[in-house]
Enzyme design. Sequence first.
Site, PDB file in Angstrom:
ATOM      1  N   GLY A 104       0.449  -1.523   0.187  1.00 44.94           N
ATOM      2  CA  GLY A 104      -0.148  -0.424   0.144  1.00 44.94           C
ATOM      3  C   GLY A 104       0.936   1.288  -0.020  1.00 44.94           C
ATOM      4  N   ASN A 163       1.249   3.026  -2.283  1.00 46.92           N
ATOM      5  CA  ASN A 163       0.497   4.060  -3.787  1.00 46.92           C
ATOM      6  C   ASN A 163      -0.804   4.998  -2.244  1.00 46.92           C
ATOM      7  OD1 ASN A 163       1.037   4.661  -5.602  1.00 46.92           O
ATOM      8  ND2 ASN A 163       1.636   2.278  -5.794  1.00 46.92           N
ATOM      9  N   ASN A 194      -6.804   2.514 -11.832  1.00 44.59           N
ATOM     10  CA  ASN A 194      -5.839   1.355 -11.264  1.00 44.59           C
ATOM     11  C   ASN A 194      -4.949   1.851 -11.583  1.00 44.59           C
ATOM     12  OD1 ASN A 194      -4.749  -0.845 -10.881  1.00 44.59           O
ATOM     13  ND2 ASN A 194      -4.719  -1.421 -13.000  1.00 44.59           N
ATOM     14  N   HIS A 203      -1.233   0.948 -12.672  1.00 45.44           N
ATOM     15  CA  HIS A 203       0.025  -0.477 -13.370  1.00 45.44           C
ATOM     16  C   HIS A 203       1.651  -0.007 -13.707  1.00 45.44           C
ATOM     17  CE1 HIS A 203       0.879  -3.597 -15.738  1.00 45.44           C
ATOM     18  NE2 HIS A 203       1.347  -3.340 -16.276  1.00 45.44           N
ATOM     19  N   ASP A 229      -6.029  -4.228 -17.640  1.00 44.61           N
ATOM     20  CA  ASP A 229      -4.962  -2.755 -17.980  1.00 44.61           C
ATOM     21  C   ASP A 229      -5.775  -2.781 -19.440  1.00 44.61           C
ATOM     22  OD1 ASP A 229      -3.594  -3.416 -15.831  1.00 44.61           O
ATOM     23  OD2 ASP A 229      -2.209  -4.950 -16.871  1.00 44.61           O
TER      24      ASP A 229
END
Length: 205
Positions: free
Chosen positions: A14, A16, A107, A109, A150
């Site tokens: 975590g 981010n 999201n 990536h 994605d």
Amino acid sequence: MSQLKIAVLVSGGGTNLQALIDNIDNINAEIDVVISNKKDAYGLERARLNNIDAIYINPKDYQDTEAFNDEIIKELIKRNIDLVVLAGYLKILSKKFISSFKNRIINIHPSLIPSFCGKGFYGLKVHKEAIKYGVRISGATVHFVDEDADTGAIILQDTVCIDDNDTAETLQKKVLQIEHKLLPEAVKLFCEGKLYIEDRRVIVK
Ligand code: GRF
């Protein structure tokens, strides 16, 4: 515009999530809840340390993936969540989840999509493959989530250079540094109502 409510889904450390927590004062939003499919995800602890509700939902308690996802959807709807942020969340979302929060799930990536992404590309594998391929530049992508892995519309990207002596581990560290800027920036733009999707392009107004 009133303050938006964010839910963050995590499966791991975590960092981010932490970047979002650290920048939330600059964003017109509050992090209402952090949800994880992993009991020991450190992301849950980060939430607790910041007085954010932290919920562990055990996939094994549900008959199938659909039912597990339904439980998360129920929690998000109960809380009137406006935006779902996947920050290192390793479970596939059900179709129902995606349609319930259409264009409201983002999201992050750790590569320049459409390279080194899709099913199975997570963790160090992304960076190993980038180095193996010999690309000179990698980076990070924040995107909307659609039905496939994605493939959703890209909100923001940033780059890092790959040096001759980079390993998957050093590249991962470099990419994480830009992720920690990119994710709060994208969330801020969303919360300010500045993102418009045209076909598969995201226009920032
Ligand atoms: C990040 O590299 C993110 O891009 C990917 O999973 C990783 C999560 O890292 N989706 P952390 O848990 O935020 O440290």
